[in-house]
Write a protein that holds these residues in place. Structure first.
Motif, PDB file in Angstrom:
ATOM      1  N   ARG A   4       1.883   7.091 -12.006  1.00 53.52           N
ATOM      2  CA  ARG A   4       2.804   7.811 -11.127  1.00 53.52           C
ATOM      3  C   ARG A   4       2.107   8.346  -9.882  1.00 53.52           C
ATOM      4  O   ARG A   4       2.731   8.538  -8.844  1.00 53.52           O
ATOM      5  CB  ARG A   4       3.448   8.965 -11.908  1.00 53.52           C
ATOM      6  N   ARG A   5       0.814   8.612 -10.000  1.00 54.38           N
ATOM      7  CA  ARG A   5       0.078   9.148  -8.853  1.00 54.38           C
ATOM      8  C   ARG A   5       0.047   8.162  -7.694  1.00 54.38           C
ATOM      9  O   ARG A   5      -0.092   8.560  -6.540  1.00 54.38           O
ATOM     10  CB  ARG A   5      -1.350   9.511  -9.272  1.00 54.38           C
ATOM     11  N   ARG A   6       0.174   6.892  -8.002  1.00 54.31           N
ATOM     12  CA  ARG A   6       0.122   5.909  -6.923  1.00 54.31           C
ATOM     13  C   ARG A   6       1.324   6.054  -5.988  1.00 54.31           C
ATOM     14  O   ARG A   6       1.203   5.914  -4.776  1.00 54.31           O
ATOM     15  CB  ARG A   6       0.068   4.490  -7.493  1.00 54.31           C
ATOM     16  N   GLY A   7       2.493   6.323  -6.552  1.00 57.13           N
ATOM     17  CA  GLY A   7       3.669   6.519  -5.709  1.00 57.13           C
ATOM     18  C   GLY A   7       3.482   7.677  -4.743  1.00 57.13           C
ATOM     19  O   GLY A   7       3.857   7.593  -3.570  1.00 57.13           O
ATOM     20  N   MET A   8       2.889   8.772  -5.219  1.00 58.13           N
ATOM     21  CA  MET A   8       2.626   9.909  -4.342  1.00 58.13           C
ATOM     22  C   MET A   8       1.601   9.550  -3.275  1.00 58.13           C
ATOM     23  O   MET A   8       1.715   9.974  -2.117  1.00 58.13           O
ATOM     24  CB  MET A   8       2.132  11.097  -5.173  1.00 58.13           C
ATOM     25  N   ALA A   9       0.602   8.748  -3.647  1.00 61.36           N
ATOM     26  CA  ALA A   9      -0.410   8.340  -2.671  1.00 61.36           C
ATOM     27  C   ALA A   9       0.208   7.481  -1.568  1.00 61.36           C
ATOM     28  O   ALA A   9      -0.138   7.614  -0.389  1.00 61.36           O
ATOM     29  CB  ALA A   9      -1.530   7.576  -3.372  1.00 61.36           C
ATOM     30  N   LEU A  10       1.139   6.612  -1.929  1.00 60.93           N
ATOM     31  CA  LEU A  10       1.822   5.795  -0.923  1.00 60.93           C
ATOM     32  C   LEU A  10       2.654   6.666   0.008  1.00 60.93           C
ATOM     33  O   LEU A  10       2.687   6.444   1.226  1.00 60.93           O
ATOM     34  CB  LEU A  10       2.708   4.756  -1.614  1.00 60.93           C
ATOM     35  N   LEU A  11       3.326   7.664  -0.560  1.00 61.99           N
ATOM     36  CA  LEU A  11       4.124   8.578   0.255  1.00 61.99           C
ATOM     37  C   LEU A  11       3.238   9.357   1.224  1.00 61.99           C
ATOM     38  O   LEU A  11       3.567   9.508   2.405  1.00 61.99           O
ATOM     39  CB  LEU A  11       4.892   9.539  -0.654  1.00 61.99           C
ATOM     40  N   THR A  12       2.101   9.835   0.735  1.00 64.69           N
ATOM     41  CA  THR A  12       1.174  10.581   1.587  1.00 64.69           C
ATOM     42  C   THR A  12       0.660   9.717   2.730  1.00 64.69           C
ATOM     43  O   THR A  12       0.536  10.175   3.875  1.00 64.69           O
ATOM     44  CB  THR A  12      -0.007  11.098   0.747  1.00 64.69           C
ATOM     45  N   LEU A  13       0.383   8.465   2.440  1.00 73.31           N
ATOM     46  CA  LEU A  13      -0.105   7.556   3.475  1.00 73.31           C
ATOM     47  C   LEU A  13       0.969   7.308   4.531  1.00 73.31           C
ATOM     48  O   LEU A  13       0.685   7.300   5.741  1.00 73.31           O
ATOM     49  CB  LEU A  13      -0.541   6.245   2.828  1.00 73.31           C
ATOM     50  N   ASN A  14       2.198   7.143   4.089  1.00 71.34           N
ATOM     51  CA  ASN A  14       3.300   6.973   5.036  1.00 71.34           C
ATOM     52  C   ASN A  14       3.455   8.201   5.920  1.00 71.34           C
ATOM     53  O   ASN A  14       3.706   8.092   7.130  1.00 71.34           O
ATOM     54  CB  ASN A  14       4.603   6.711   4.272  1.00 71.34           C
ATOM     55  N   GLN A  15       3.314   9.377   5.326  1.00 70.67           N
ATOM     56  CA  GLN A  15       3.429  10.615   6.097  1.00 70.67           C
ATOM     57  C   GLN A  15       2.308  10.723   7.125  1.00 70.67           C
ATOM     58  O   GLN A  15       2.512  11.228   8.233  1.00 70.67           O
ATOM     59  CB  GLN A  15       3.413  11.812   5.151  1.00 70.67           C
ATOM     60  N   ARG A  16       1.125  10.251   6.769  1.00 69.74           N
ATOM     61  CA  ARG A  16       0.014  10.250   7.729  1.00 69.74           C
ATOM     62  C   ARG A  16       0.345   9.373   8.932  1.00 69.74           C
ATOM     63  O   ARG A  16       0.089   9.743  10.079  1.00 69.74           O
ATOM     64  CB  ARG A  16      -1.264   9.755   7.048  1.00 69.74           C
ATOM     65  N   TYR A  17       0.920   8.211   8.674  1.00 71.98           N
ATOM     66  CA  TYR A  17       1.286   7.319   9.769  1.00 71.98           C
ATOM     67  C   TYR A  17       2.328   7.977  10.680  1.00 71.98           C
ATOM     68  O   TYR A  17       2.223   7.930  11.909  1.00 71.98           O
ATOM     69  CB  TYR A  17       1.852   6.010   9.218  1.00 71.98           C
ATOM     70  N   ARG A  18       3.329   8.575  10.069  1.00 73.32           N
ATOM     71  CA  ARG A  18       4.400   9.184  10.864  1.00 73.32           C
ATOM     72  C   ARG A  18       3.889  10.372  11.663  1.00 73.32           C
ATOM     73  O   ARG A  18       4.308  10.594  12.805  1.00 73.32           O
ATOM     74  CB  ARG A  18       5.538   9.612   9.944  1.00 73.32           C
ATOM     75  N   ALA A  19       2.981  11.147  11.068  1.00 70.70           N
ATOM     76  CA  ALA A  19       2.423  12.297  11.781  1.00 70.70           C
ATOM     77  C   ALA A  19       1.653  11.857  13.021  1.00 70.70           C
ATOM     78  O   ALA A  19       1.575  12.590  14.013  1.00 70.70           O
ATOM     79  CB  ALA A  19       1.512  13.097  10.851  1.00 70.70           C
ATOM     80  N   ALA A  20       1.096  10.657  12.976  1.00 65.18           N
ATOM     81  CA  ALA A  20       0.369  10.118  14.127  1.00 65.18           C
ATOM     82  C   ALA A  20       1.296   9.388  15.092  1.00 65.18           C
ATOM     83  O   ALA A  20       0.837   8.830  16.091  1.00 65.18           O
ATOM     84  CB  ALA A  20      -0.734   9.178  13.649  1.00 65.18           C
ATOM     85  N   GLY A  21       2.601   9.365  14.772  1.00 66.43           N
ATOM     86  CA  GLY A  21       3.560   8.710  15.647  1.00 66.43           C
ATOM     87  C   GLY A  21       3.554   7.205  15.547  1.00 66.43           C
ATOM     88  O   GLY A  21       3.903   6.515  16.505  1.00 66.43           O
ATOM     89  N   TRP A  22       3.182   6.693  14.372  1.00 60.87           N
ATOM     90  CA  TRP A  22       3.062   5.239  14.217  1.00 60.87           C
ATOM     91  C   TRP A  22       3.964   4.744  13.108  1.00 60.87           C
ATOM     92  O   TRP A  22       4.058   5.352  12.046  1.00 60.87           O
ATOM     93  CB  TRP A  22       1.614   4.859  13.905  1.00 60.87           C
ATOM     94  N   ASP A  23       4.636   3.641  13.372  1.00 62.28           N
ATOM     95  CA  ASP A  23       5.485   2.985  12.377  1.00 62.28           C
ATOM     96  C   ASP A  23       4.998   1.557  12.232  1.00 62.28           C
ATOM     97  O   ASP A  23       5.039   0.779  13.192  1.00 62.28           O
ATOM     98  CB  ASP A  23       6.947   3.017  12.825  1.00 62.28           C
ATOM     99  N   ALA A  24       4.513   1.218  11.023  1.00 61.96           N
ATOM    100  CA  ALA A  24       3.957  -0.121  10.817  1.00 61.96           C
ATOM    101  C   ALA A  24       5.001  -1.195  11.075  1.00 61.96           C
ATOM    102  O   ALA A  24       4.729  -2.205  11.722  1.00 61.96           O
ATOM    103  CB  ALA A  24       3.399  -0.245   9.400  1.00 61.96           C
ATOM    104  N   GLY A  25       6.202  -1.009  10.551  1.00 64.38           N
ATOM    105  CA  GLY A  25       7.287  -1.944  10.800  1.00 64.38           C
ATOM    106  C   GLY A  25       7.029  -3.357  10.324  1.00 64.38           C
ATOM    107  O   GLY A  25       7.554  -4.312  10.887  1.00 64.38           O
ATOM    108  N   THR A  26       6.204  -3.510   9.269  1.00 69.00           N
ATOM    109  CA  THR A  26       5.871  -4.850   8.792  1.00 69.00           C
ATOM    110  C   THR A  26       6.597  -5.220   7.510  1.00 69.00           C
ATOM    111  O   THR A  26       6.591  -6.379   7.117  1.00 69.00           O
ATOM    112  CB  THR A  26       4.357  -4.952   8.519  1.00 69.00           C
TER     113      THR A  26
END
Length: 261
Positions: A117-139
């Motif tokens: 289950r921790r992996r799902g939280m890690a993916l969410l945290t990584l997505n939040q890092r991208y958004r905080a930097a103003g970046w959307d992978a869009g892939t």
């Protein structure tokens, strides 16, 4: 580095050691070369679709223009192989190395958290890092897919952008180890990437050895773990797994064994 005096408080010693491992300040030219190298690693670790295969001459020229370094030599070794292959060769090899092998998957949080289950939280945290930097992978890829992480590192810079790479250093070492064992030319791309990170610690080496021997953490309760469809194999979401072949249908003979009556 010489040992720090024991009279220095532990918290200070810890922070000094952490500061030593941080990337030093780079000149503008060094930052540009580093960004290009990360971008090239991101491209070369993507699935070799027709567009990427058509761009092989441009990629080879871009690698040749890099400042001389061990990383540039590693990428040159890879592009030499890459450009000499027929179109189907790199595609088959990519699927074999990254889609069908558990220890060389490009999904980094898998090595840190496994199918828990921790992996799902890690993916969410990584997505939040991208958004905080103003970046959307869009892939359409998961945020921990290594080419996506490398693209973010190239765009956001050494301090912020490369933080996920430093966090997943042990997973990157395991991928490099697995590719080296398999004799894959992709080992050169991982080797180039690892030159950009701080040297591994003794704890890193031990953790990688444990991953090689035992694999990532597992959690079976309440999970439908993706990827584990065979011993030692790993398939990310969306990977096609062919069904088992159905038994042949037995048809009655068209005529009597004794011949027509």
């Amino acid at each position: 580095m010489s040992p720090l005096p024991t009279t220095i408080p532990a918290i200070v010693r810890t922070r000094v050691r952490a500061a030593v491992r941080r990337p030093s300040r780079l000149t503008r030219a060094e930052t540009g070369a580093r960004t290009l190298l990360l971008r090239l690693c991101s491209l070369l670790l993507q699935y070799p679709d027709p567009e990427l295969l058509d761009a092989r001459p441009e990629l080879t020229n871009a690698v040749a223009d890099l400042p001389r370094s061990p990383a540039a030599e590693d990428l040159a070794a890879f592009t030499t192989w890459f450009t000499d292959q027929d179109p189907e060769g790199p595609q088959r090899h990519y699927v074999e190395m990254f889609d069908l092998r558990r220890k060389s998957s490009l999904y980094l949080t898998y090595y840190l958290h496994g199918d828990t289950r921790r992996r799902g939280m890690a993916l969410l945290t990584l997505n939040q890092r991208y958004r905080a930097a103003g970046w959307d992978a869009g892939t359409g890829e998961l945020p921990d897919h290594l080419p996506v992480v490398l693209e973010f590192a190239a765009l956001a810079g050494p301090r912020t952008g490369e933080a996920p790479l430093r966090q997943h250093r042990r997973g990157l070492e395991l991928i490099h180890h697995a590719l080296t064992d398999a004799g894959s030319p992709y080992r050169h791309v991982l080797a180039a990437l690892l030159t950009l990170l701080p040297p591994p610690t003794d704890a890193d080496r031990k953790a990688v050895a444990d991953l090689v021997a035992q694999g990532p953490p597992q959690e079976d309760v309440g999970l439908d773990p993706y990827g584990a469809y065979g011993a030692g194999e790993f398939a990310p979401p969306g990977t096609f797994v062919p069904p088992e072949q159905a038994p042949p249908t037995l048809l009655p003979p068209l005529s009597s064994p004794e011949g027509p009556r």
